[in-house]
Design a protein around this motif. Structure first.
Motif, PDB file in Angstrom:
ATOM      1  N   PHE A   1       0.774  -1.327  -0.190  1.00 22.49           N
ATOM      2  CA  PHE A   1      -0.119  -0.102   0.011  1.00 22.49           C
ATOM      3  C   PHE A   1       1.098   1.172   0.068  1.00 22.49           C
ATOM      4  N   GLU A   2       0.281   2.291  -0.648  1.00 22.60           N
ATOM      5  CA  GLU A   2       1.103   3.562  -0.476  1.00 22.60           C
ATOM      6  C   GLU A   2       0.375   4.556   0.544  1.00 22.60           C
ATOM      7  N   ALA A   3       0.832   4.770   1.333  1.00 22.67           N
ATOM      8  CA  ALA A   3       0.417   5.818   2.571  1.00 22.67           C
ATOM      9  C   ALA A   3       0.336   7.304   1.892  1.00 22.67           C
TER      10      ALA A   3
ATOM     11  N   VAL B   1       6.005   5.043   1.476  1.00 24.07           N
ATOM     12  CA  VAL B   1       5.886   6.274   2.210  1.00 24.07           C
ATOM     13  C   VAL B   1       6.504   7.379   1.271  1.00 24.07           C
ATOM     14  N   ASN B   2       5.680   8.615   1.017  1.00 27.34           N
ATOM     15  CA  ASN B   2       6.502   9.590   0.228  1.00 27.34           C
ATOM     16  C   ASN B   2       7.369  10.555   1.265  1.00 27.34           C
ATOM     17  N   ILE B   3       8.373  10.681   0.623  1.00 23.67           N
ATOM     18  CA  ILE B   3       9.400  11.702   1.321  1.00 23.67           C
ATOM     19  C   ILE B   3       9.856  12.769   0.651  1.00 23.67           C
TER      20      ILE B   3
ATOM     21  N   LEU C   1      10.466   3.795   0.518  1.00 22.25           N
ATOM     22  CA  LEU C   1      10.626   5.340   0.539  1.00 22.25           C
ATOM     23  C   LEU C   1      10.190   5.834  -0.920  1.00 22.25           C
ATOM     24  N   GLU C   2       9.364   6.583  -1.106  1.00 16.87           N
ATOM     25  CA  GLU C   2       9.031   7.248  -2.403  1.00 16.87           C
ATOM     26  C   GLU C   2       9.650   8.657  -2.565  1.00 16.87           C
ATOM     27  N   ILE C   3      10.798   8.617  -3.400  1.00 20.54           N
ATOM     28  CA  ILE C   3      11.364   9.889  -3.480  1.00 20.54           C
ATOM     29  C   ILE C   3      11.233  10.435  -5.125  1.00 20.54           C
TER      30      ILE C   3
ATOM     31  N   LEU D   1      11.670   5.565  -7.087  1.00 17.53           N
ATOM     32  CA  LEU D   1      11.540   6.796  -7.841  1.00 17.53           C
ATOM     33  C   LEU D   1      10.053   7.257  -8.350  1.00 17.53           C
ATOM     34  N   ASP D   2       9.444   8.221  -7.541  1.00 16.19           N
ATOM     35  CA  ASP D   2       8.106   8.482  -8.132  1.00 16.19           C
ATOM     36  C   ASP D   2       7.747   9.345  -9.084  1.00 16.19           C
ATOM     37  N   ASP D   3       6.824   9.486  -9.499  1.00 13.36           N
ATOM     38  CA  ASP D   3       6.350  10.301 -10.812  1.00 13.36           C
ATOM     39  C   ASP D   3       7.356  10.224 -11.917  1.00 13.36           C
TER      40      ASP D   3
END
Ligand code: C2E
Ligand code: MG
Ligand code: MG
Ligand code: MG
Length: 282
Positions: free
Chosen positions: A58-60, A117-119, A149-151, A179-181
């Motif tokens: 899951f993504e928080a 978790v988005n950081i 960790l999503e950076i 690596l997000d987006d």
């Protein structure tokens, strides 16, 4: 007359500037008390392993229900929280809460789920960033390989070397980095090579354009191949319909996340997603 006109224009200009500025100030002011007032909550959005159809994690995602402003989207307040550095405190709460909730789920139903978790880059620049991450794991008891960790590509604009060494340290402890987006920001392929990541999250804009742009299918295929050639897992964000999923499955994408599976939900609504036998997909 000229003076009056000038004055009039000035007033109009000033008003709109003033409004935008006031809105930011107002959000910042209420953000300052939001934590103490318990106005933040985490929602969780499932990620599905395309090949097996099982939920893998899951993504928080943070939600703010302000007593004064009502629901405020993270798209409107995260930037303000970063500029005011409040993100350091907010982000630490997110990390600790997400680890705690996921450990509780593991204790009840088994430890097969990861939490992402988005950081913010502002958090990563803090001297104690790696301590905060390790402490969140230690306090909660969550296994490091269940935390991702999503950076974002914005780290390329900052103290890149220092951030990379912190991420390398965390990776060496078993923590996963995504690596997000991906594909929307500042990454160049040479920087990408230097990042200790385990996952590429392909941005929603690539998925959105699958239906109407001829070349977008080859974009998505190329990103999946690039990720796999680098030994990374590839996740598609913002998957909303079955035809997108069918294409992604064919392209060999590893995971999907999006409204097709579920919107982000509060912890009280997670139960249906914690049934191990349930499969999603095409
Ligand atoms: P993100 O990390 O890229 O998260 C994905 C966003 O896309 C989430 O928006 C999610 O609700 C939305 N989404 C997921 N699936 C779909 C879909 O199928 N269709 C559409 N239209 N949207 C979908 P959300 O929750 O509003 O968050 C927006 C951004 O705010 C996040 O983008 C992330 O950059 C930031 N954010 C959220 N929570 C946190 C947090 O705890 N810390 C930090 N630093 N940033 C956060
Ligand atoms: Mg994210
Ligand atoms: Mg994203
Ligand atoms: Mg985003």
């Amino acid at each position: 007359r000229a003076k009056e006109e000038g004055k009039g224009r000035y007033v109009v200009y000033d008003k709109s500037m003033h409004t935008a500025f006031n809105e930011r100030m107002n959000i910042e002011k209420h953000l300052r008390s939001a934590m103490n007032n318990n106005e933040f909550e985490l929602y969780y959005q499932p990620q599905v392993d395309i090949q097996s159809g099982f939920i893998s994690g899951f993504e928080a995602l943070i939600r703010w229900n302000s007593s004064e402003l009502g629901f405020v989207s993270p798209l409107s307040f995260i930037k303000i929280a970063e500029d005011s550095r409040l993100i350091v405190y907010i982000g630490e709460w997110v990390l600790r809460e997400a680890c705690h909730v996921m450990k509780g789920i593991h204790d009840r139903v088994g430890s097969r789920y990861k939490i992402s978790v988005n950081i913010s880059v502002i958090q990563m620049l803090q001297d104690d960033f790696t301590d905060v991450v390790l402490d969140s794991l230690a306090v909660s008891g969550l296994m490091p390989n269940c935390l991702e960790l999503e950076i974002t590509e914005s780290i390329f604009m900052e103290s890149f070397d220092s951030i990379v060494s912190k991420l390398e340290f965390l990776k060496s402890r078993g923590i996963r980095i995504a690596l997000d987006d991906f594909g929307t920001g500042y990454s160049s392929l040479s920087y990408l090579q230097q990042l200790p990541i385990s996952t590429l999250k392909m941005d929603k804009t690539f998925i959105d354009s699958l239906a109407d742009k001829a070349y977008s299918q080859s974009f998505v295929q190329t990103i999946v191949q690039l990720g796999h050639n680098m030994g990374l897992e590839v996740v598609a964000e913002g998957v909303e319909d079955v035809s997108q999923l069918a294409f992604l499955k064919e392209a060999g994408c590893d995971k999907i996340q999006g409204y097709l599976i579920s919107r982000p939900v509060p912890v009280s609504q997670l139960e249906p997603f914690l049934k191990p036998e349930k499969r999603y997909g095409v």
